[in-house]
Scaffold this motif. Sequence first.
Motif, PDB file in Angstrom:
ATOM      1  N   ASN A  10       0.858  -1.183   0.000  1.00  0.00           N
ATOM      2  CA  ASN A  10       0.000   0.000   0.000  1.00  0.00           C
ATOM      3  C   ASN A  10       0.897   1.237   0.000  1.00  0.00           C
ATOM      4  N   LYS A  11       0.281   2.392   0.046  1.00  0.00           N
ATOM      5  CA  LYS A  11       1.020   3.654  -0.011  1.00  0.00           C
ATOM      6  C   LYS A  11       2.079   3.718   1.093  1.00  0.00           C
ATOM      7  N   ASP A  12       1.718   3.300   2.313  1.00  0.00           N
ATOM      8  CA  ASP A  12       2.660   3.356   3.433  1.00  0.00           C
ATOM      9  C   ASP A  12       3.821   2.379   3.263  1.00  0.00           C
ATOM     10  N   SER A  13       3.515   1.136   2.886  1.00  0.00           N
ATOM     11  CA  SER A  13       4.599   0.157   2.741  1.00  0.00           C
ATOM     12  C   SER A  13       5.552   0.568   1.619  1.00  0.00           C
ATOM     13  N   GLU A  14       5.037   1.153   0.566  1.00  0.00           N
ATOM     14  CA  GLU A  14       5.887   1.615  -0.528  1.00  0.00           C
ATOM     15  C   GLU A  14       6.690   2.854  -0.143  1.00  0.00           C
ATOM     16  N   ALA A  15       6.187   3.625   0.821  1.00  0.00           N
ATOM     17  CA  ALA A  15       6.920   4.806   1.300  1.00  0.00           C
ATOM     18  C   ALA A  15       7.967   4.412   2.343  1.00  0.00           C
ATOM     19  N   GLY A  16       8.025   3.122   2.696  1.00  0.00           N
ATOM     20  CA  GLY A  16       9.000   2.657   3.674  1.00  0.00           C
ATOM     21  C   GLY A  16       8.571   2.872   5.109  1.00  0.00           C
ATOM     22  N   VAL A  17       7.266   3.150   5.326  1.00  0.00           N
ATOM     23  CA  VAL A  17       6.752   3.338   6.685  1.00  0.00           C
ATOM     24  C   VAL A  17       6.721   1.975   7.373  1.00  0.00           C
ATOM     25  N   LEU A  18       7.442   1.861   8.467  1.00  0.00           N
ATOM     26  CA  LEU A  18       7.515   0.598   9.194  1.00  0.00           C
ATOM     27  C   LEU A  18       6.363   0.477  10.180  1.00  0.00           C
ATOM     28  N   PRO A  19       5.947  -0.746  10.477  1.00  0.00           N
ATOM     29  CA  PRO A  19       4.871  -0.938  11.452  1.00  0.00           C
ATOM     30  C   PRO A  19       5.307  -0.468  12.838  1.00  0.00           C
ATOM     31  N   LEU A  34       0.117 -19.397  14.723  1.00  0.00           N
ATOM     32  CA  LEU A  34       0.340 -20.183  13.505  1.00  0.00           C
ATOM     33  C   LEU A  34       1.440 -21.213  13.720  1.00  0.00           C
ATOM     34  N   VAL A  35       2.516 -20.810  14.383  1.00  0.00           N
ATOM     35  CA  VAL A  35       3.632 -21.720  14.646  1.00  0.00           C
ATOM     36  C   VAL A  35       3.183 -22.852  15.560  1.00  0.00           C
ATOM     37  N   LYS A  36       2.505 -22.508  16.662  1.00  0.00           N
ATOM     38  CA  LYS A  36       2.058 -23.540  17.615  1.00  0.00           C
ATOM     39  C   LYS A  36       1.099 -24.532  16.973  1.00  0.00           C
ATOM     40  N   ALA A  37       0.290 -24.068  16.012  1.00  0.00           N
ATOM     41  CA  ALA A  37      -0.667 -24.945  15.338  1.00  0.00           C
ATOM     42  C   ALA A  37      -0.018 -25.750  14.214  1.00  0.00           C
ATOM     43  N   GLY A  38       1.257 -25.489  13.921  1.00  0.00           N
ATOM     44  CA  GLY A  38       1.938 -26.201  12.852  1.00  0.00           C
ATOM     45  C   GLY A  38       1.539 -25.732  11.461  1.00  0.00           C
ATOM     46  N   VAL A  39       0.986 -24.539  11.373  1.00  0.00           N
ATOM     47  CA  VAL A  39       0.511 -23.999  10.100  1.00  0.00           C
ATOM     48  C   VAL A  39       1.626 -23.253   9.362  1.00  0.00           C
ATOM     49  N   MET A  40       2.409 -22.459  10.080  1.00  0.00           N
ATOM     50  CA  MET A  40       3.388 -21.601   9.418  1.00  0.00           C
ATOM     51  C   MET A  40       4.625 -22.373   8.992  1.00  0.00           C
ATOM     52  N   LEU A  41       4.987 -22.210   7.729  1.00  0.00           N
ATOM     53  CA  LEU A  41       6.226 -22.756   7.192  1.00  0.00           C
ATOM     54  C   LEU A  41       7.260 -21.648   6.994  1.00  0.00           C
ATOM     55  N   ALA A  42       6.785 -20.441   6.679  1.00  0.00           N
ATOM     56  CA  ALA A  42       7.675 -19.291   6.477  1.00  0.00           C
ATOM     57  C   ALA A  42       6.837 -18.024   6.530  1.00  0.00           C
ATOM     58  N   ALA A  43       7.495 -16.907   6.849  1.00  0.00           N
ATOM     59  CA  ALA A  43       6.834 -15.602   6.842  1.00  0.00           C
ATOM     60  C   ALA A  43       7.893 -14.530   6.697  1.00  0.00           C
ATOM     61  N   GLU A  44       7.669 -13.592   5.797  1.00  0.00           N
ATOM     62  CA  GLU A  44       8.634 -12.522   5.584  1.00  0.00           C
ATOM     63  C   GLU A  44       7.917 -11.262   5.116  1.00  0.00           C
ATOM     64  N   GLY A  45       8.461 -10.125   5.525  1.00  0.00           N
ATOM     65  CA  GLY A  45       8.048  -8.840   4.984  1.00  0.00           C
ATOM     66  C   GLY A  45       9.058  -8.428   3.933  1.00  0.00           C
ATOM     67  N   LEU A  46       8.614  -7.644   2.965  1.00  0.00           N
ATOM     68  CA  LEU A  46       9.495  -7.236   1.880  1.00  0.00           C
ATOM     69  C   LEU A  46       9.746  -5.738   1.915  1.00  0.00           C
ATOM     70  N   GLN A  47      10.952  -5.335   1.555  1.00  0.00           N
ATOM     71  CA  GLN A  47      11.283  -3.926   1.432  1.00  0.00           C
ATOM     72  C   GLN A  47      10.446  -3.316   0.300  1.00  0.00           C
ATOM     73  N   SER A  48      10.349  -1.999   0.266  1.00  0.00           N
ATOM     74  CA  SER A  48       9.560  -1.331  -0.777  1.00  0.00           C
ATOM     75  C   SER A  48      10.180  -1.578  -2.149  1.00  0.00           C
ATOM     76  N   SER A  49       9.382  -1.374  -3.185  1.00  0.00           N
ATOM     77  CA  SER A  49       9.849  -1.636  -4.548  1.00  0.00           C
ATOM     78  C   SER A  49      10.972  -0.683  -4.965  1.00  0.00           C
ATOM     79  N   SER A  50      11.138   0.419  -4.252  1.00  0.00           N
ATOM     80  CA  SER A  50      12.240   1.334  -4.582  1.00  0.00           C
ATOM     81  C   SER A  50      13.593   0.677  -4.359  1.00  0.00           C
ATOM     82  N   LYS A  51      13.615  -0.384  -3.557  1.00  0.00           N
ATOM     83  CA  LYS A  51      14.855  -1.105  -3.292  1.00  0.00           C
ATOM     84  C   LYS A  51      14.952  -2.388  -4.105  1.00  0.00           C
ATOM     85  N   GLY A  52      14.044  -2.545  -5.067  1.00  0.00           N
ATOM     86  CA  GLY A  52      14.010  -3.759  -5.871  1.00  0.00           C
ATOM     87  C   GLY A  52      14.315  -3.500  -7.327  1.00  0.00           C
TER      88      GLY A  52
END
Length: 141
Positions: A10-19, A34-52
């Motif tokens: 969204n506008k904030d994530s693309e502007a580099g606004v961190l949570p 999610l981890v305790k339930a055995g559901v999560m295999l991986a999770a990651e946040g991505l930098q804004s597209s300006s760094k891609g």
Amino acid sequence: MRCMVIVKANKDSEAGVLPNKEILTEMGKFNEELVKAGVMLAAEGLQSSSKGVRVKFSGATPTVMDGPFTETKELIAGFWLWQVRSMEEAVEWLKRAPFGGGEEVEIRRVFEAEDFGAEFTPELREQESRQRKQVEQHKAS
């Protein structure tokens, strides 16, 4: 079944606004469930597209384009990889996620070996299995 849960940019994530701390705390609690339930295999946040970069394959020479990219609604801000019994279970988990600010999240099934039928020959299956083992070994070291 495995699925990828894709959090759109969204506008904030693309502007580099961190949570903020509150959002990080709530997301941490949800991820712990999610981890305790055995559901999560991986999770990651991505930098804004300006760094891609984007690489376009057209013709003999790939073209590299630096970010940022203009279509924010088409970009990804983060993802989870989940192991669930069904798409319905994935939806139920996602409904519990601490979103509330208009985020758009997409759930997509991950291809499994059996989805490819006879084209996925025993040799190709062995190659994939070997590659997965190598990846796990690299993670462990």
